[in-house]
Design a protein around this motif. Structure first.
Motif, PDB file in Angstrom:
ATOM      1  N   ILE A  13     -14.968  -2.253 -14.587  1.00  0.00           N
ATOM      2  CA  ILE A  13     -16.498  -2.161 -14.702  1.00  0.00           C
ATOM      3  C   ILE A  13     -17.257  -3.369 -14.938  1.00  0.00           C
ATOM      4  O   ILE A  13     -18.354  -3.719 -14.339  1.00  0.00           O
ATOM      5  CB  ILE A  13     -16.791  -0.784 -15.727  1.00  0.00           C
ATOM      6  CG1 ILE A  13     -16.249   0.404 -15.053  1.00  0.00           C
ATOM      7  CG2 ILE A  13     -18.161  -0.766 -16.075  1.00  0.00           C
ATOM      8  CD1 ILE A  13     -16.472   1.577 -16.101  1.00  0.00           C
ATOM      9  N   SER A  14     -16.658  -4.277 -15.735  1.00  0.00           N
ATOM     10  CA  SER A  14     -17.196  -5.484 -16.062  1.00  0.00           C
ATOM     11  C   SER A  14     -17.297  -6.507 -15.146  1.00  0.00           C
ATOM     12  O   SER A  14     -17.874  -7.353 -15.060  1.00  0.00           O
ATOM     13  CB  SER A  14     -16.425  -6.113 -17.360  1.00  0.00           C
ATOM     14  OG  SER A  14     -15.356  -6.670 -16.958  1.00  0.00           O
ATOM     15  N   ALA A  15     -16.304  -6.316 -13.895  1.00  0.00           N
ATOM     16  CA  ALA A  15     -16.081  -6.971 -12.814  1.00  0.00           C
ATOM     17  C   ALA A  15     -16.026  -6.320 -11.499  1.00  0.00           C
ATOM     18  O   ALA A  15     -14.916  -6.181 -10.995  1.00  0.00           O
ATOM     19  CB  ALA A  15     -15.074  -8.113 -13.039  1.00  0.00           C
ATOM     20  N   PRO A  16     -16.992  -5.534 -10.977  1.00  0.00           N
ATOM     21  CA  PRO A  16     -16.779  -4.486 -10.047  1.00  0.00           C
ATOM     22  C   PRO A  16     -16.306  -5.098  -8.743  1.00  0.00           C
ATOM     23  O   PRO A  16     -16.963  -6.305  -8.343  1.00  0.00           O
ATOM     24  CB  PRO A  16     -18.002  -3.831  -9.807  1.00  0.00           C
ATOM     25  CG  PRO A  16     -18.736  -4.076 -11.043  1.00  0.00           C
ATOM     26  CD  PRO A  16     -18.307  -5.414 -11.626  1.00  0.00           C
ATOM     27  N   ALA A  17     -15.431  -4.737  -8.058  1.00  0.00           N
ATOM     28  CA  ALA A  17     -14.670  -4.884  -6.956  1.00  0.00           C
ATOM     29  C   ALA A  17     -13.888  -3.917  -6.211  1.00  0.00           C
ATOM     30  O   ALA A  17     -13.595  -2.897  -7.293  1.00  0.00           O
ATOM     31  CB  ALA A  17     -13.691  -6.231  -6.936  1.00  0.00           C
ATOM     32  N   PRO A  18     -13.640  -3.789  -5.072  1.00  0.00           N
ATOM     33  CA  PRO A  18     -12.701  -2.594  -4.501  1.00  0.00           C
ATOM     34  C   PRO A  18     -11.415  -2.663  -5.281  1.00  0.00           C
ATOM     35  O   PRO A  18     -10.818  -3.705  -5.844  1.00  0.00           O
ATOM     36  CB  PRO A  18     -12.344  -2.873  -3.182  1.00  0.00           C
ATOM     37  CG  PRO A  18     -13.745  -3.813  -2.802  1.00  0.00           C
ATOM     38  CD  PRO A  18     -14.088  -4.613  -3.846  1.00  0.00           C
ATOM     39  N   VAL A  19     -10.697  -1.528  -5.449  1.00  0.00           N
ATOM     40  CA  VAL A  19      -9.446  -1.285  -6.211  1.00  0.00           C
ATOM     41  C   VAL A  19      -8.553  -0.820  -5.252  1.00  0.00           C
ATOM     42  O   VAL A  19      -8.876   0.319  -4.431  1.00  0.00           O
ATOM     43  CB  VAL A  19      -9.689  -0.462  -7.275  1.00  0.00           C
ATOM     44  CG1 VAL A  19      -8.190  -0.020  -8.145  1.00  0.00           C
ATOM     45  CG2 VAL A  19     -10.661  -0.970  -8.451  1.00  0.00           C
ATOM     46  N   LEU A  20      -7.352  -1.636  -5.226  1.00  0.00           N
ATOM     47  CA  LEU A  20      -6.426  -1.128  -4.266  1.00  0.00           C
ATOM     48  C   LEU A  20      -5.047  -0.881  -5.037  1.00  0.00           C
ATOM     49  O   LEU A  20      -4.715  -1.366  -5.946  1.00  0.00           O
ATOM     50  CB  LEU A  20      -5.791  -2.223  -3.347  1.00  0.00           C
ATOM     51  CG  LEU A  20      -6.894  -2.483  -2.342  1.00  0.00           C
ATOM     52  CD1 LEU A  20      -6.291  -3.781  -1.232  1.00  0.00           C
ATOM     53  CD2 LEU A  20      -7.353  -1.375  -1.386  1.00  0.00           C
ATOM     54  N   PHE A  21      -4.597   0.532  -5.211  1.00  0.00           N
ATOM     55  CA  PHE A  21      -3.546   1.001  -5.853  1.00  0.00           C
ATOM     56  C   PHE A  21      -2.379   0.879  -5.072  1.00  0.00           C
ATOM     57  O   PHE A  21      -2.040   1.659  -4.059  1.00  0.00           O
ATOM     58  CB  PHE A  21      -3.692   2.472  -6.360  1.00  0.00           C
ATOM     59  CG  PHE A  21      -4.747   2.705  -7.359  1.00  0.00           C
ATOM     60  CD1 PHE A  21      -4.704   2.627  -8.670  1.00  0.00           C
ATOM     61  CD2 PHE A  21      -5.987   3.116  -6.896  1.00  0.00           C
ATOM     62  CE1 PHE A  21      -5.694   2.832  -9.602  1.00  0.00           C
ATOM     63  CE2 PHE A  21      -7.312   3.099  -7.654  1.00  0.00           C
ATOM     64  CZ  PHE A  21      -6.911   2.999  -9.385  1.00  0.00           C
ATOM     65  N   LEU A  22      -1.513   0.057  -5.757  1.00  0.00           N
ATOM     66  CA  LEU A  22      -0.095  -0.383  -4.737  1.00  0.00           C
ATOM     67  C   LEU A  22       1.046   0.534  -5.078  1.00  0.00           C
ATOM     68  O   LEU A  22       1.033   0.725  -6.409  1.00  0.00           O
ATOM     69  CB  LEU A  22       0.349  -1.825  -5.092  1.00  0.00           C
ATOM     70  CG  LEU A  22      -1.002  -2.687  -4.644  1.00  0.00           C
ATOM     71  CD1 LEU A  22      -0.540  -4.260  -4.810  1.00  0.00           C
ATOM     72  CD2 LEU A  22      -1.519  -2.564  -3.143  1.00  0.00           C
ATOM     73  N   ASP A  23       1.865   1.082  -4.183  1.00  0.00           N
ATOM     74  CA  ASP A  23       3.204   1.767  -4.710  1.00  0.00           C
ATOM     75  C   ASP A  23       4.288   0.615  -4.393  1.00  0.00           C
ATOM     76  O   ASP A  23       4.196  -0.380  -3.591  1.00  0.00           O
ATOM     77  CB  ASP A  23       3.226   3.179  -4.108  1.00  0.00           C
ATOM     78  CG  ASP A  23       3.427   3.052  -2.894  1.00  0.00           C
ATOM     79  OD1 ASP A  23       3.287   1.947  -2.075  1.00  0.00           O
ATOM     80  OD2 ASP A  23       3.565   4.062  -2.185  1.00  0.00           O
ATOM     81  N   THR A  24       5.532   1.181  -4.961  1.00  0.00           N
ATOM     82  CA  THR A  24       6.648   0.306  -4.697  1.00  0.00           C
ATOM     83  C   THR A  24       6.811   0.145  -3.436  1.00  0.00           C
ATOM     84  O   THR A  24       7.265  -1.038  -2.866  1.00  0.00           O
ATOM     85  CB  THR A  24       7.729   0.929  -5.427  1.00  0.00           C
ATOM     86  OG1 THR A  24       7.544   1.503  -6.655  1.00  0.00           O
ATOM     87  CG2 THR A  24       9.019  -0.078  -5.520  1.00  0.00           C
ATOM     88  N   CYS A  25       6.818   1.274  -2.602  1.00  0.00           N
ATOM     89  CA  CYS A  25       7.040   0.950  -1.041  1.00  0.00           C
ATOM     90  C   CYS A  25       6.610  -0.079  -0.362  1.00  0.00           C
ATOM     91  O   CYS A  25       7.052  -0.776   0.485  1.00  0.00           O
ATOM     92  CB  CYS A  25       6.965   2.455  -0.577  1.00  0.00           C
ATOM     93  SG  CYS A  25       8.244   3.588  -0.841  1.00  0.00           S
ATOM     94  N   ILE A  26       5.137  -0.093  -0.415  1.00  0.00           N
ATOM     95  CA  ILE A  26       4.296  -1.138   0.095  1.00  0.00           C
ATOM     96  C   ILE A  26       4.782  -2.530  -0.077  1.00  0.00           C
ATOM     97  O   ILE A  26       4.916  -3.243   0.712  1.00  0.00           O
ATOM     98  CB  ILE A  26       2.829  -0.882   0.011  1.00  0.00           C
ATOM     99  CG1 ILE A  26       1.920  -1.911   1.020  1.00  0.00           C
ATOM    100  CG2 ILE A  26       2.256  -1.178  -1.478  1.00  0.00           C
ATOM    101  CD1 ILE A  26       2.341  -1.485   2.481  1.00  0.00           C
ATOM    102  N   ILE A  27       5.226  -2.780  -1.331  1.00  0.00           N
ATOM    103  CA  ILE A  27       5.539  -3.983  -1.877  1.00  0.00           C
ATOM    104  C   ILE A  27       6.944  -4.281  -1.210  1.00  0.00           C
ATOM    105  O   ILE A  27       6.983  -5.424  -0.496  1.00  0.00           O
ATOM    106  CB  ILE A  27       5.726  -4.236  -3.484  1.00  0.00           C
ATOM    107  CG1 ILE A  27       4.317  -4.095  -3.907  1.00  0.00           C
ATOM    108  CG2 ILE A  27       6.253  -5.431  -3.654  1.00  0.00           C
ATOM    109  CD1 ILE A  27       4.196  -3.795  -5.460  1.00  0.00           C
ATOM    110  N   LEU A  28       7.787  -3.650  -1.288  1.00  0.00           N
ATOM    111  CA  LEU A  28       9.078  -3.680  -0.728  1.00  0.00           C
ATOM    112  C   LEU A  28       9.279  -3.725   0.803  1.00  0.00           C
ATOM    113  O   LEU A  28       9.735  -4.575   1.617  1.00  0.00           O
ATOM    114  CB  LEU A  28      10.038  -2.520  -0.875  1.00  0.00           C
ATOM    115  CG  LEU A  28      10.233  -2.531  -2.437  1.00  0.00           C
ATOM    116  CD1 LEU A  28      11.464  -1.147  -2.855  1.00  0.00           C
ATOM    117  CD2 LEU A  28      11.054  -3.725  -2.798  1.00  0.00           C
ATOM    118  N   ASP A  29       8.120  -2.876   1.360  1.00  0.00           N
ATOM    119  CA  ASP A  29       7.614  -2.998   2.919  1.00  0.00           C
ATOM    120  C   ASP A  29       7.207  -4.332   3.522  1.00  0.00           C
ATOM    121  O   ASP A  29       7.744  -4.802   4.649  1.00  0.00           O
ATOM    122  CB  ASP A  29       6.948  -1.910   3.454  1.00  0.00           C
ATOM    123  CG  ASP A  29       7.766  -0.530   3.552  1.00  0.00           C
ATOM    124  OD1 ASP A  29       8.848  -0.414   3.412  1.00  0.00           O
ATOM    125  OD2 ASP A  29       7.179   0.521   3.812  1.00  0.00           O
TER     126      ASP A  29
END
Length: 99
Positions: A13-29
């Motif tokens: 909230i103090s530095a608004p920007a889009p938020v991407l929630f990453l899961d393990t699979c995307i990182i490994l992929d």
């Protein structure tokens, strides 16, 4: 860095920007992408761009995970390293054979 969801909310909230929630699979992929038929290596460039944007002082994106991603990473990264090592060996063998 693991922080509470309340603290994370306050920070975002103090530095608004889009938020991407990453899961393990995307990182490994992303790591596996050079050897996957259905994943473009463009994802590597896009990933680096997102990481850079998330590290700027006036960040333009937040990259967020939860603690389970850290645990899953630790459980899976060695297997991925072995998998990639085998794929590199195959690619080198094919290159030598066609060389």
């Amino acid at each position: 860095m693991f922080i509470s969801s309340t603290e994370l909310s306050e920070i975002i909230i103090s530095a608004p920007a889009p938020v991407l929630f990453l899961d393990t699979c995307i990182i490994l992929d992303i790591i596996r992408s050079p050897f996957r038929d259905n994943i473009s290596t463009n994802e590597i460039s896009a990933s680096l761009e997102l990481i850079n944007k998330s590290q700027l002082n006036n960040r333009s994106v937040w990259l967020v995970t939860n603690e389970i991603v850290y645990t899953e990473w630790k459980e899976n990264i060695e297997t991925v390293k072995i998998e990639l090592t085998e794929e590199i060996k195959k690619a080198e063998l094919i290159k030598r054979e066609n060389g």
